[in-house]
Design an enzyme around this catalytic site. Structure first.
Site, mmCIF file in Angstrom:
data_model
loop_
_atom_site.group_PDB
_atom_site.id
_atom_site.type_symbol
_atom_site.label_atom_id
_atom_site.label_comp_id
_atom_site.label_asym_id
_atom_site.label_seq_id
_atom_site.Cartn_x
_atom_site.Cartn_y
_atom_site.Cartn_z
ATOM 1 N N SER A 171 -13.146 3.136 -24.481
ATOM 2 C CA SER A 171 -13.711 4.159 -24.322
ATOM 3 C C SER A 171 -15.314 3.231 -23.742
ATOM 4 O O SER A 171 -15.546 2.218 -24.874
ATOM 5 C CB SER A 171 -13.834 5.592 -24.511
ATOM 6 O OG SER A 171 -15.287 5.911 -24.822
ATOM 7 N N TYR A 184 -15.176 9.313 -32.740
ATOM 8 C CA TYR A 184 -14.508 8.456 -31.815
ATOM 9 C C TYR A 184 -14.881 7.154 -31.406
ATOM 10 O O TYR A 184 -14.375 6.342 -30.671
ATOM 11 C CB TYR A 184 -15.090 9.563 -30.588
ATOM 12 C CG TYR A 184 -14.410 9.744 -29.495
ATOM 13 C CD1 TYR A 184 -12.735 9.429 -28.340
ATOM 14 C CD2 TYR A 184 -14.832 8.221 -28.273
ATOM 15 C CE1 TYR A 184 -12.778 8.481 -27.476
ATOM 16 C CE2 TYR A 184 -14.316 8.139 -27.349
ATOM 17 C CZ TYR A 184 -13.102 8.797 -26.950
ATOM 18 O OH TYR A 184 -12.792 8.115 -25.274
ATOM 19 N N ALA A 186 -16.529 5.729 -33.835
ATOM 20 C CA ALA A 186 -16.124 4.059 -34.504
ATOM 21 C C ALA A 186 -14.339 4.201 -34.823
ATOM 22 O O ALA A 186 -13.727 2.689 -34.546
ATOM 23 C CB ALA A 186 -16.135 5.087 -36.156
ATOM 24 N N SER A 187 -13.729 5.120 -33.929
ATOM 25 C CA SER A 187 -12.269 4.923 -33.841
ATOM 26 C C SER A 187 -12.172 3.801 -32.572
ATOM 27 O O SER A 187 -11.162 3.173 -32.980
ATOM 28 C CB SER A 187 -11.419 5.809 -33.479
ATOM 29 O OG SER A 187 -12.154 6.986 -32.407
ATOM 30 N N ALA A 218 -13.139 12.092 -14.115
ATOM 31 C CA ALA A 218 -12.398 13.521 -13.821
ATOM 32 C C ALA A 218 -11.013 14.165 -14.344
ATOM 33 O O ALA A 218 -10.277 13.748 -13.414
ATOM 34 C CB ALA A 218 -12.704 13.525 -12.300
ATOM 35 N N THR A 219 -10.195 14.437 -15.316
ATOM 36 C CA THR A 219 -9.043 14.521 -15.656
ATOM 37 C C THR A 219 -9.086 16.241 -16.322
ATOM 38 O O THR A 219 -10.405 17.378 -16.577
ATOM 39 C CB THR A 219 -8.797 14.381 -16.701
ATOM 40 O OG1 THR A 219 -9.576 14.488 -17.550
ATOM 41 C CG2 THR A 219 -8.706 12.325 -16.519
#
Length: 287
Positions: A171, A184, A186-187, A218-219
């Protein structure tokens, strides 16, 4: 032209919906011999399997010149091993399930040639309001699960003395992210580091491992996220896209094409790369 994933066996976590499903469909179109998708919902899995099999069938027909005569179609089919798509229903948050899905894929197909880690947690939390439990959820799904699936896939590749490819969906948030994405971020930052570590460790096994830092996409899952966590209106997508440099959010099929390219031999020797797949540039400013 030879399909990018000609006769490869692919395992996709999170493959029953959204980006994972798009990747599985793209792999089917690009000649994969088998695709195993992983998800928690059996109904979504069945819907995804129909779409994946249809993608493979359409690609096979196109490759055969879409013959009109049934006999010609049968002859073309005889020349190519039958495509197989399976769903493995699993809650990857449960210890041991990540290892199981790899083992089941190997048992079903005899091998894993390519792995895509697309499953993950996306819930919100800041430094101050994130509980230990929420932090652990993100670390488990976004870091521990990919660690264990890579462990199983790489072990299979090495045991067979075969090369292989892995793509981890990371990401843009790994660069820092918004304040409400603390666990999020951090992971995903951890997954980026792990991707490079494993790529380096297994480069002489000719196992290539890369990651994609995807931006706003866009999901259906993103639509639910925007409404559940940010109180977005029904027309949120139109407003969001109007504000983007390219006039749209990232599209799952476009990302899927990039993933398939990285999984394929067409991406050459590239390994250990973390690619920013986005329309915004980290570290660049208007003023």
């Amino acid at each position: 032209m030879q399909p990018l994933l000609d006769q490869k066996v692919l395992l996709v976590t999170g493959g029953t919906q959204g980006l994972g499903r798009a990747i599985a469909e793209a792999a089917a179109r690009e000649g994969a011999a088998g695709v195993a998708i992983v998800g928690r919902n059996a109904e979504k899995a069945e819907v995804a399997l129909v779409a994946i099999r249809a993608a493979a069938s359409a690609a096979a027909s196109a490759a055969a010149g879409a013959p009109d005569a049934p006999g010609a179609a049968a002859s073309a089919a005889d020349e190519t091993p039958a495509f197989e798509a399976v769903a493995i229903i699993a809650d990857l948050a449960v210890p041991g399930e990540a290892e199981r899905v790899v083992a089941e894929t190997v048992a079903r197909f005899g091998r894993v040639d390519s792995l895509v880690n697309a499953a993950g947690a996306t819930s919100r939390g800041t430094l101050l309001d994130t509980s230990r439990e929420l932090l652990q959820e993100h670390l488990n799904l976004n870091l521990v699960v990919p660690f264990m699936t890579m462990q199983g896939a790489v072990a299979d590749m090495r045991e067979r003395g075969s090369s292989g490819t892995i793509v981890n969906i990371i990401s843009m948030a790994m660069h820092g992210g918004q304040p409400y994405l603390a666990p999020y971020t951090a992971s995903k930052a951890g997954l980026a580091g792990l991707t490079k570590n494993v790529a380096f460790a297994h480069r002489f096994d000719r196992i290539r491992i890369n990651g994609l830092n995807i931006g706003w996409t866009a999901t259906p899952g993103e639509a639910a996220t925007q409404k559940n966590f940010h109180g977005a209106a029904d027309d949120w997508l139109a407003s969001a896209e109007a504000a983007q440099p390219m006039g749209k959010l990232g599209q799952p099929d476009e990302i899927a094409d990039a993933v398939v390219f990285l999984l394929s031999e067409r991406s050459g020797v590239v390994t250990g790369s973390i690619i920013d797949w986005d329309q915004n540039v980290p570290g660049a400013y208007d003023q």
